[in-house]
Scaffold this motif. Structure first.
Motif, short mmCIF file in Angstrom:
data_model
loop_
_atom_site.label_atom_id
_atom_site.label_comp_id
_atom_site.label_asym_id
_atom_site.label_seq_id
_atom_site.Cartn_x
_atom_site.Cartn_y
_atom_site.Cartn_z
N GLU A 83 0.83 -1.22 0.00
CA GLU A 83 0.00 0.00 0.00
C GLU A 83 0.86 1.26 0.00
N LYS A 84 1.94 1.27 0.77
CA LYS A 84 2.79 2.46 0.84
C LYS A 84 3.46 2.73 -0.50
N SER A 85 3.87 1.68 -1.18
CA SER A 85 4.51 1.83 -2.49
C SER A 85 3.53 2.40 -3.50
N CYS A 86 2.31 1.87 -3.52
CA CYS A 86 1.28 2.36 -4.46
C CYS A 86 0.94 3.82 -4.17
N LEU A 87 0.80 4.16 -2.89
CA LEU A 87 0.46 5.54 -2.53
C LEU A 87 1.58 6.49 -2.90
N SER A 88 2.82 6.08 -2.69
CA SER A 88 3.96 6.92 -3.02
C SER A 88 4.04 7.19 -4.52
N MET A 89 3.87 6.14 -5.33
CA MET A 89 3.91 6.31 -6.79
C MET A 89 2.74 7.15 -7.28
N PHE A 90 1.58 6.94 -6.70
CA PHE A 90 0.40 7.74 -7.05
C PHE A 90 0.66 9.22 -6.79
N GLN A 91 1.17 9.54 -5.61
CA GLN A 91 1.39 10.94 -5.24
C GLN A 91 2.50 11.58 -6.05
N SER A 92 3.45 10.80 -6.52
CA SER A 92 4.56 11.37 -7.29
C SER A 92 4.08 12.01 -8.59
N ASN A 93 2.92 11.61 -9.08
CA ASN A 93 2.38 12.21 -10.30
C ASN A 93 2.02 13.67 -10.08
N ALA A 94 1.52 13.99 -8.89
CA ALA A 94 1.16 15.38 -8.59
C ALA A 94 2.37 16.18 -8.13
N THR A 95 3.20 15.58 -7.27
CA THR A 95 4.28 16.32 -6.63
C THR A 95 5.55 16.38 -7.46
N GLN A 96 5.66 15.56 -8.51
CA GLN A 96 6.87 15.55 -9.33
C GLN A 96 6.55 15.66 -10.83
N LEU A 97 5.80 14.69 -11.33
CA LEU A 97 5.58 14.64 -12.78
C LEU A 97 4.82 15.85 -13.30
N GLY A 98 3.89 16.37 -12.53
CA GLY A 98 3.12 17.53 -12.96
C GLY A 98 4.02 18.71 -13.29
N TYR A 99 5.04 18.93 -12.46
CA TYR A 99 5.97 20.02 -12.69
C TYR A 99 6.83 19.79 -13.94
N VAL A 100 7.19 18.53 -14.18
CA VAL A 100 8.02 18.21 -15.34
C VAL A 100 7.31 18.60 -16.63
N VAL A 101 6.04 18.21 -16.74
CA VAL A 101 5.27 18.54 -17.94
C VAL A 101 5.04 20.04 -18.03
N TYR A 102 4.74 20.66 -16.90
CA TYR A 102 4.46 22.09 -16.87
C TYR A 102 5.67 22.90 -17.34
N LEU A 103 6.86 22.47 -16.95
CA LEU A 103 8.07 23.17 -17.36
C LEU A 103 8.18 23.24 -18.88
N GLY A 104 7.89 22.13 -19.54
CA GLY A 104 7.96 22.12 -21.00
C GLY A 104 6.94 23.05 -21.63
N PHE A 105 5.74 23.09 -21.07
CA PHE A 105 4.70 23.97 -21.61
C PHE A 105 5.05 25.44 -21.39
N ILE A 106 5.68 25.74 -20.26
CA ILE A 106 6.13 27.11 -20.01
C ILE A 106 7.21 27.52 -21.01
N VAL A 107 8.07 26.57 -21.37
CA VAL A 107 9.09 26.84 -22.39
C VAL A 107 8.43 27.15 -23.73
N ILE A 108 7.40 26.39 -24.10
CA ILE A 108 6.67 26.67 -25.34
C ILE A 108 6.06 28.06 -25.29
#
Length: 313
Positions: free
Chosen positions: A282-307
């Protein structure tokens, strides 16, 4: 020193509120809020791409992004969580992870929860009414169709995550219509498809935490449907997300920085999630789930800001 986990952190935040309002904080999930959440990112991404097309000034973009943070990130998230708990209170009592939620445990009555929900919905409607007719109608439809019906999908289909994916991605069309006057542009449709695939990916990981209880209680989910094939199926959804982002970049004539800063790191991050996650933990699933908001979201946003930056110069 052991680092506090997500649950202990949220519990410490909850303790900062008066005891009388803590159940309502739990209903809104406000104590879990650690910055931009998964509802905010499609809204922010869609807004940035629409801003590119109309050459929106930076100050206006920042202002509208903050509004997205308040409406989609906070208000809509609270509405969805509260409504979900009202509808699922009987099921939540049968699932270990959710049995102590305010409605399931009896700390809040249905009437009290509805009284808490009503002003939130009213405020959202008032905010939507400030938009142009196209965006307003799309927003109202999303609120009363996609969001309100989602809790019932887990009772009738093995694909409730697909319904949720549409609900979470719908803001792409709302913000695109609010900025450009029309919803169905090439970039908005491409981004919507990408966000749909992304939500299917992360919410199936989230659903893995409840597989045993869901199976016992009779709740349907893609976590149960995909079963032993979950990892390769989620890899397909992850690839769909990355491919859709690449197409959006191509439509907007994105320069190489977009691919180096967003597409490649995004692909590696999703691959890391699927390699790292333990579907039985459960902890592993929750950690990976949350990483989409706390990490991956910023990664994609950075590219869009560059555009956006390149288009503005």
């Amino acid at each position: 020193m052991t680092q506090a986990g997500p649950k202990s952190l949220s519990s410490s935040r909850l303790g900062r509120f008066p005891a009388s309002v803590q159940p309502y904080v739990e209903l809104s999930r406000l104590h879990y809020f650690m910055g931009p959440n998964l509802l905010f990112w499609p809204c922010a991404w869609g807004l940035t791409l629409a801003a590119v097309q109309v050459k929106m000034p930076l100050l206006s973009l920042l202002s509208y992004t903050f509004i997205c943070y308040l409406t989609s990130g906070l208000l809509l998230h609270s509405i969805g969580a509260t409504w979900n708990d009202i509808c699922d209170r009987d099921l939540d009592r049968l699932v270990a992870r959710t049995k102590n939620r305010p409605l399931a445990s009896g700390r809040v009555s249905v009437t009290q929860a509805l009284l808490f929900l009503f002003p939130q919905v009213l405020l959202m409607l008032l905010l939507l009414c400030a938009l142009n007719p196209s965006a307003r109608n799309l927003g109202i439809f999303g609120l009363f169709f996609w969001v309100s019906l989602y809790p019932f999908m887990k009772r009738i289909t093995h694909w409730p995550q697909a319904w949720l994916s549409i609900a979470c991605s719908w803001s792409v069309f709302v913000v695109h219509a609010s900025v450009t006057g029309f919803a169905w542009g090439n970039t908005s449709v491409g981004l919507f498809i990408g966000c749909f695939c992304w939500c299917m990916h992360y919410d199936t990981i989230y659903g893995m935490m409840d597989r045993q209880d869901d199976k016992r209680v009779g709740i349907y989910s893609t976590a149960l449907l995909f079963g032993e094939y979950a990892r390769p199926v989620l890899a397909l959804f992850a690839a769909g997300f990355v491919f859709a982002l690449s197409i959006v970049g191509r439509i907007l004539n994105a320069q190489q920085e977009f691919y180096y800063l967003s597409i490649v790191p995004c692909a590696f991050h999703l691959a890391w999630q699927l390699f790292k996650v333990d579907f039985t933990d459960e902890k592993s699933c929750l950690s990976m789930f949350q990483s989409n908001a706390t990490q991956l979201g910023y990664v994609v946003y950075l590219g869009f800001i560059v555009i956006y930056y390149n288009a503005s110069n």
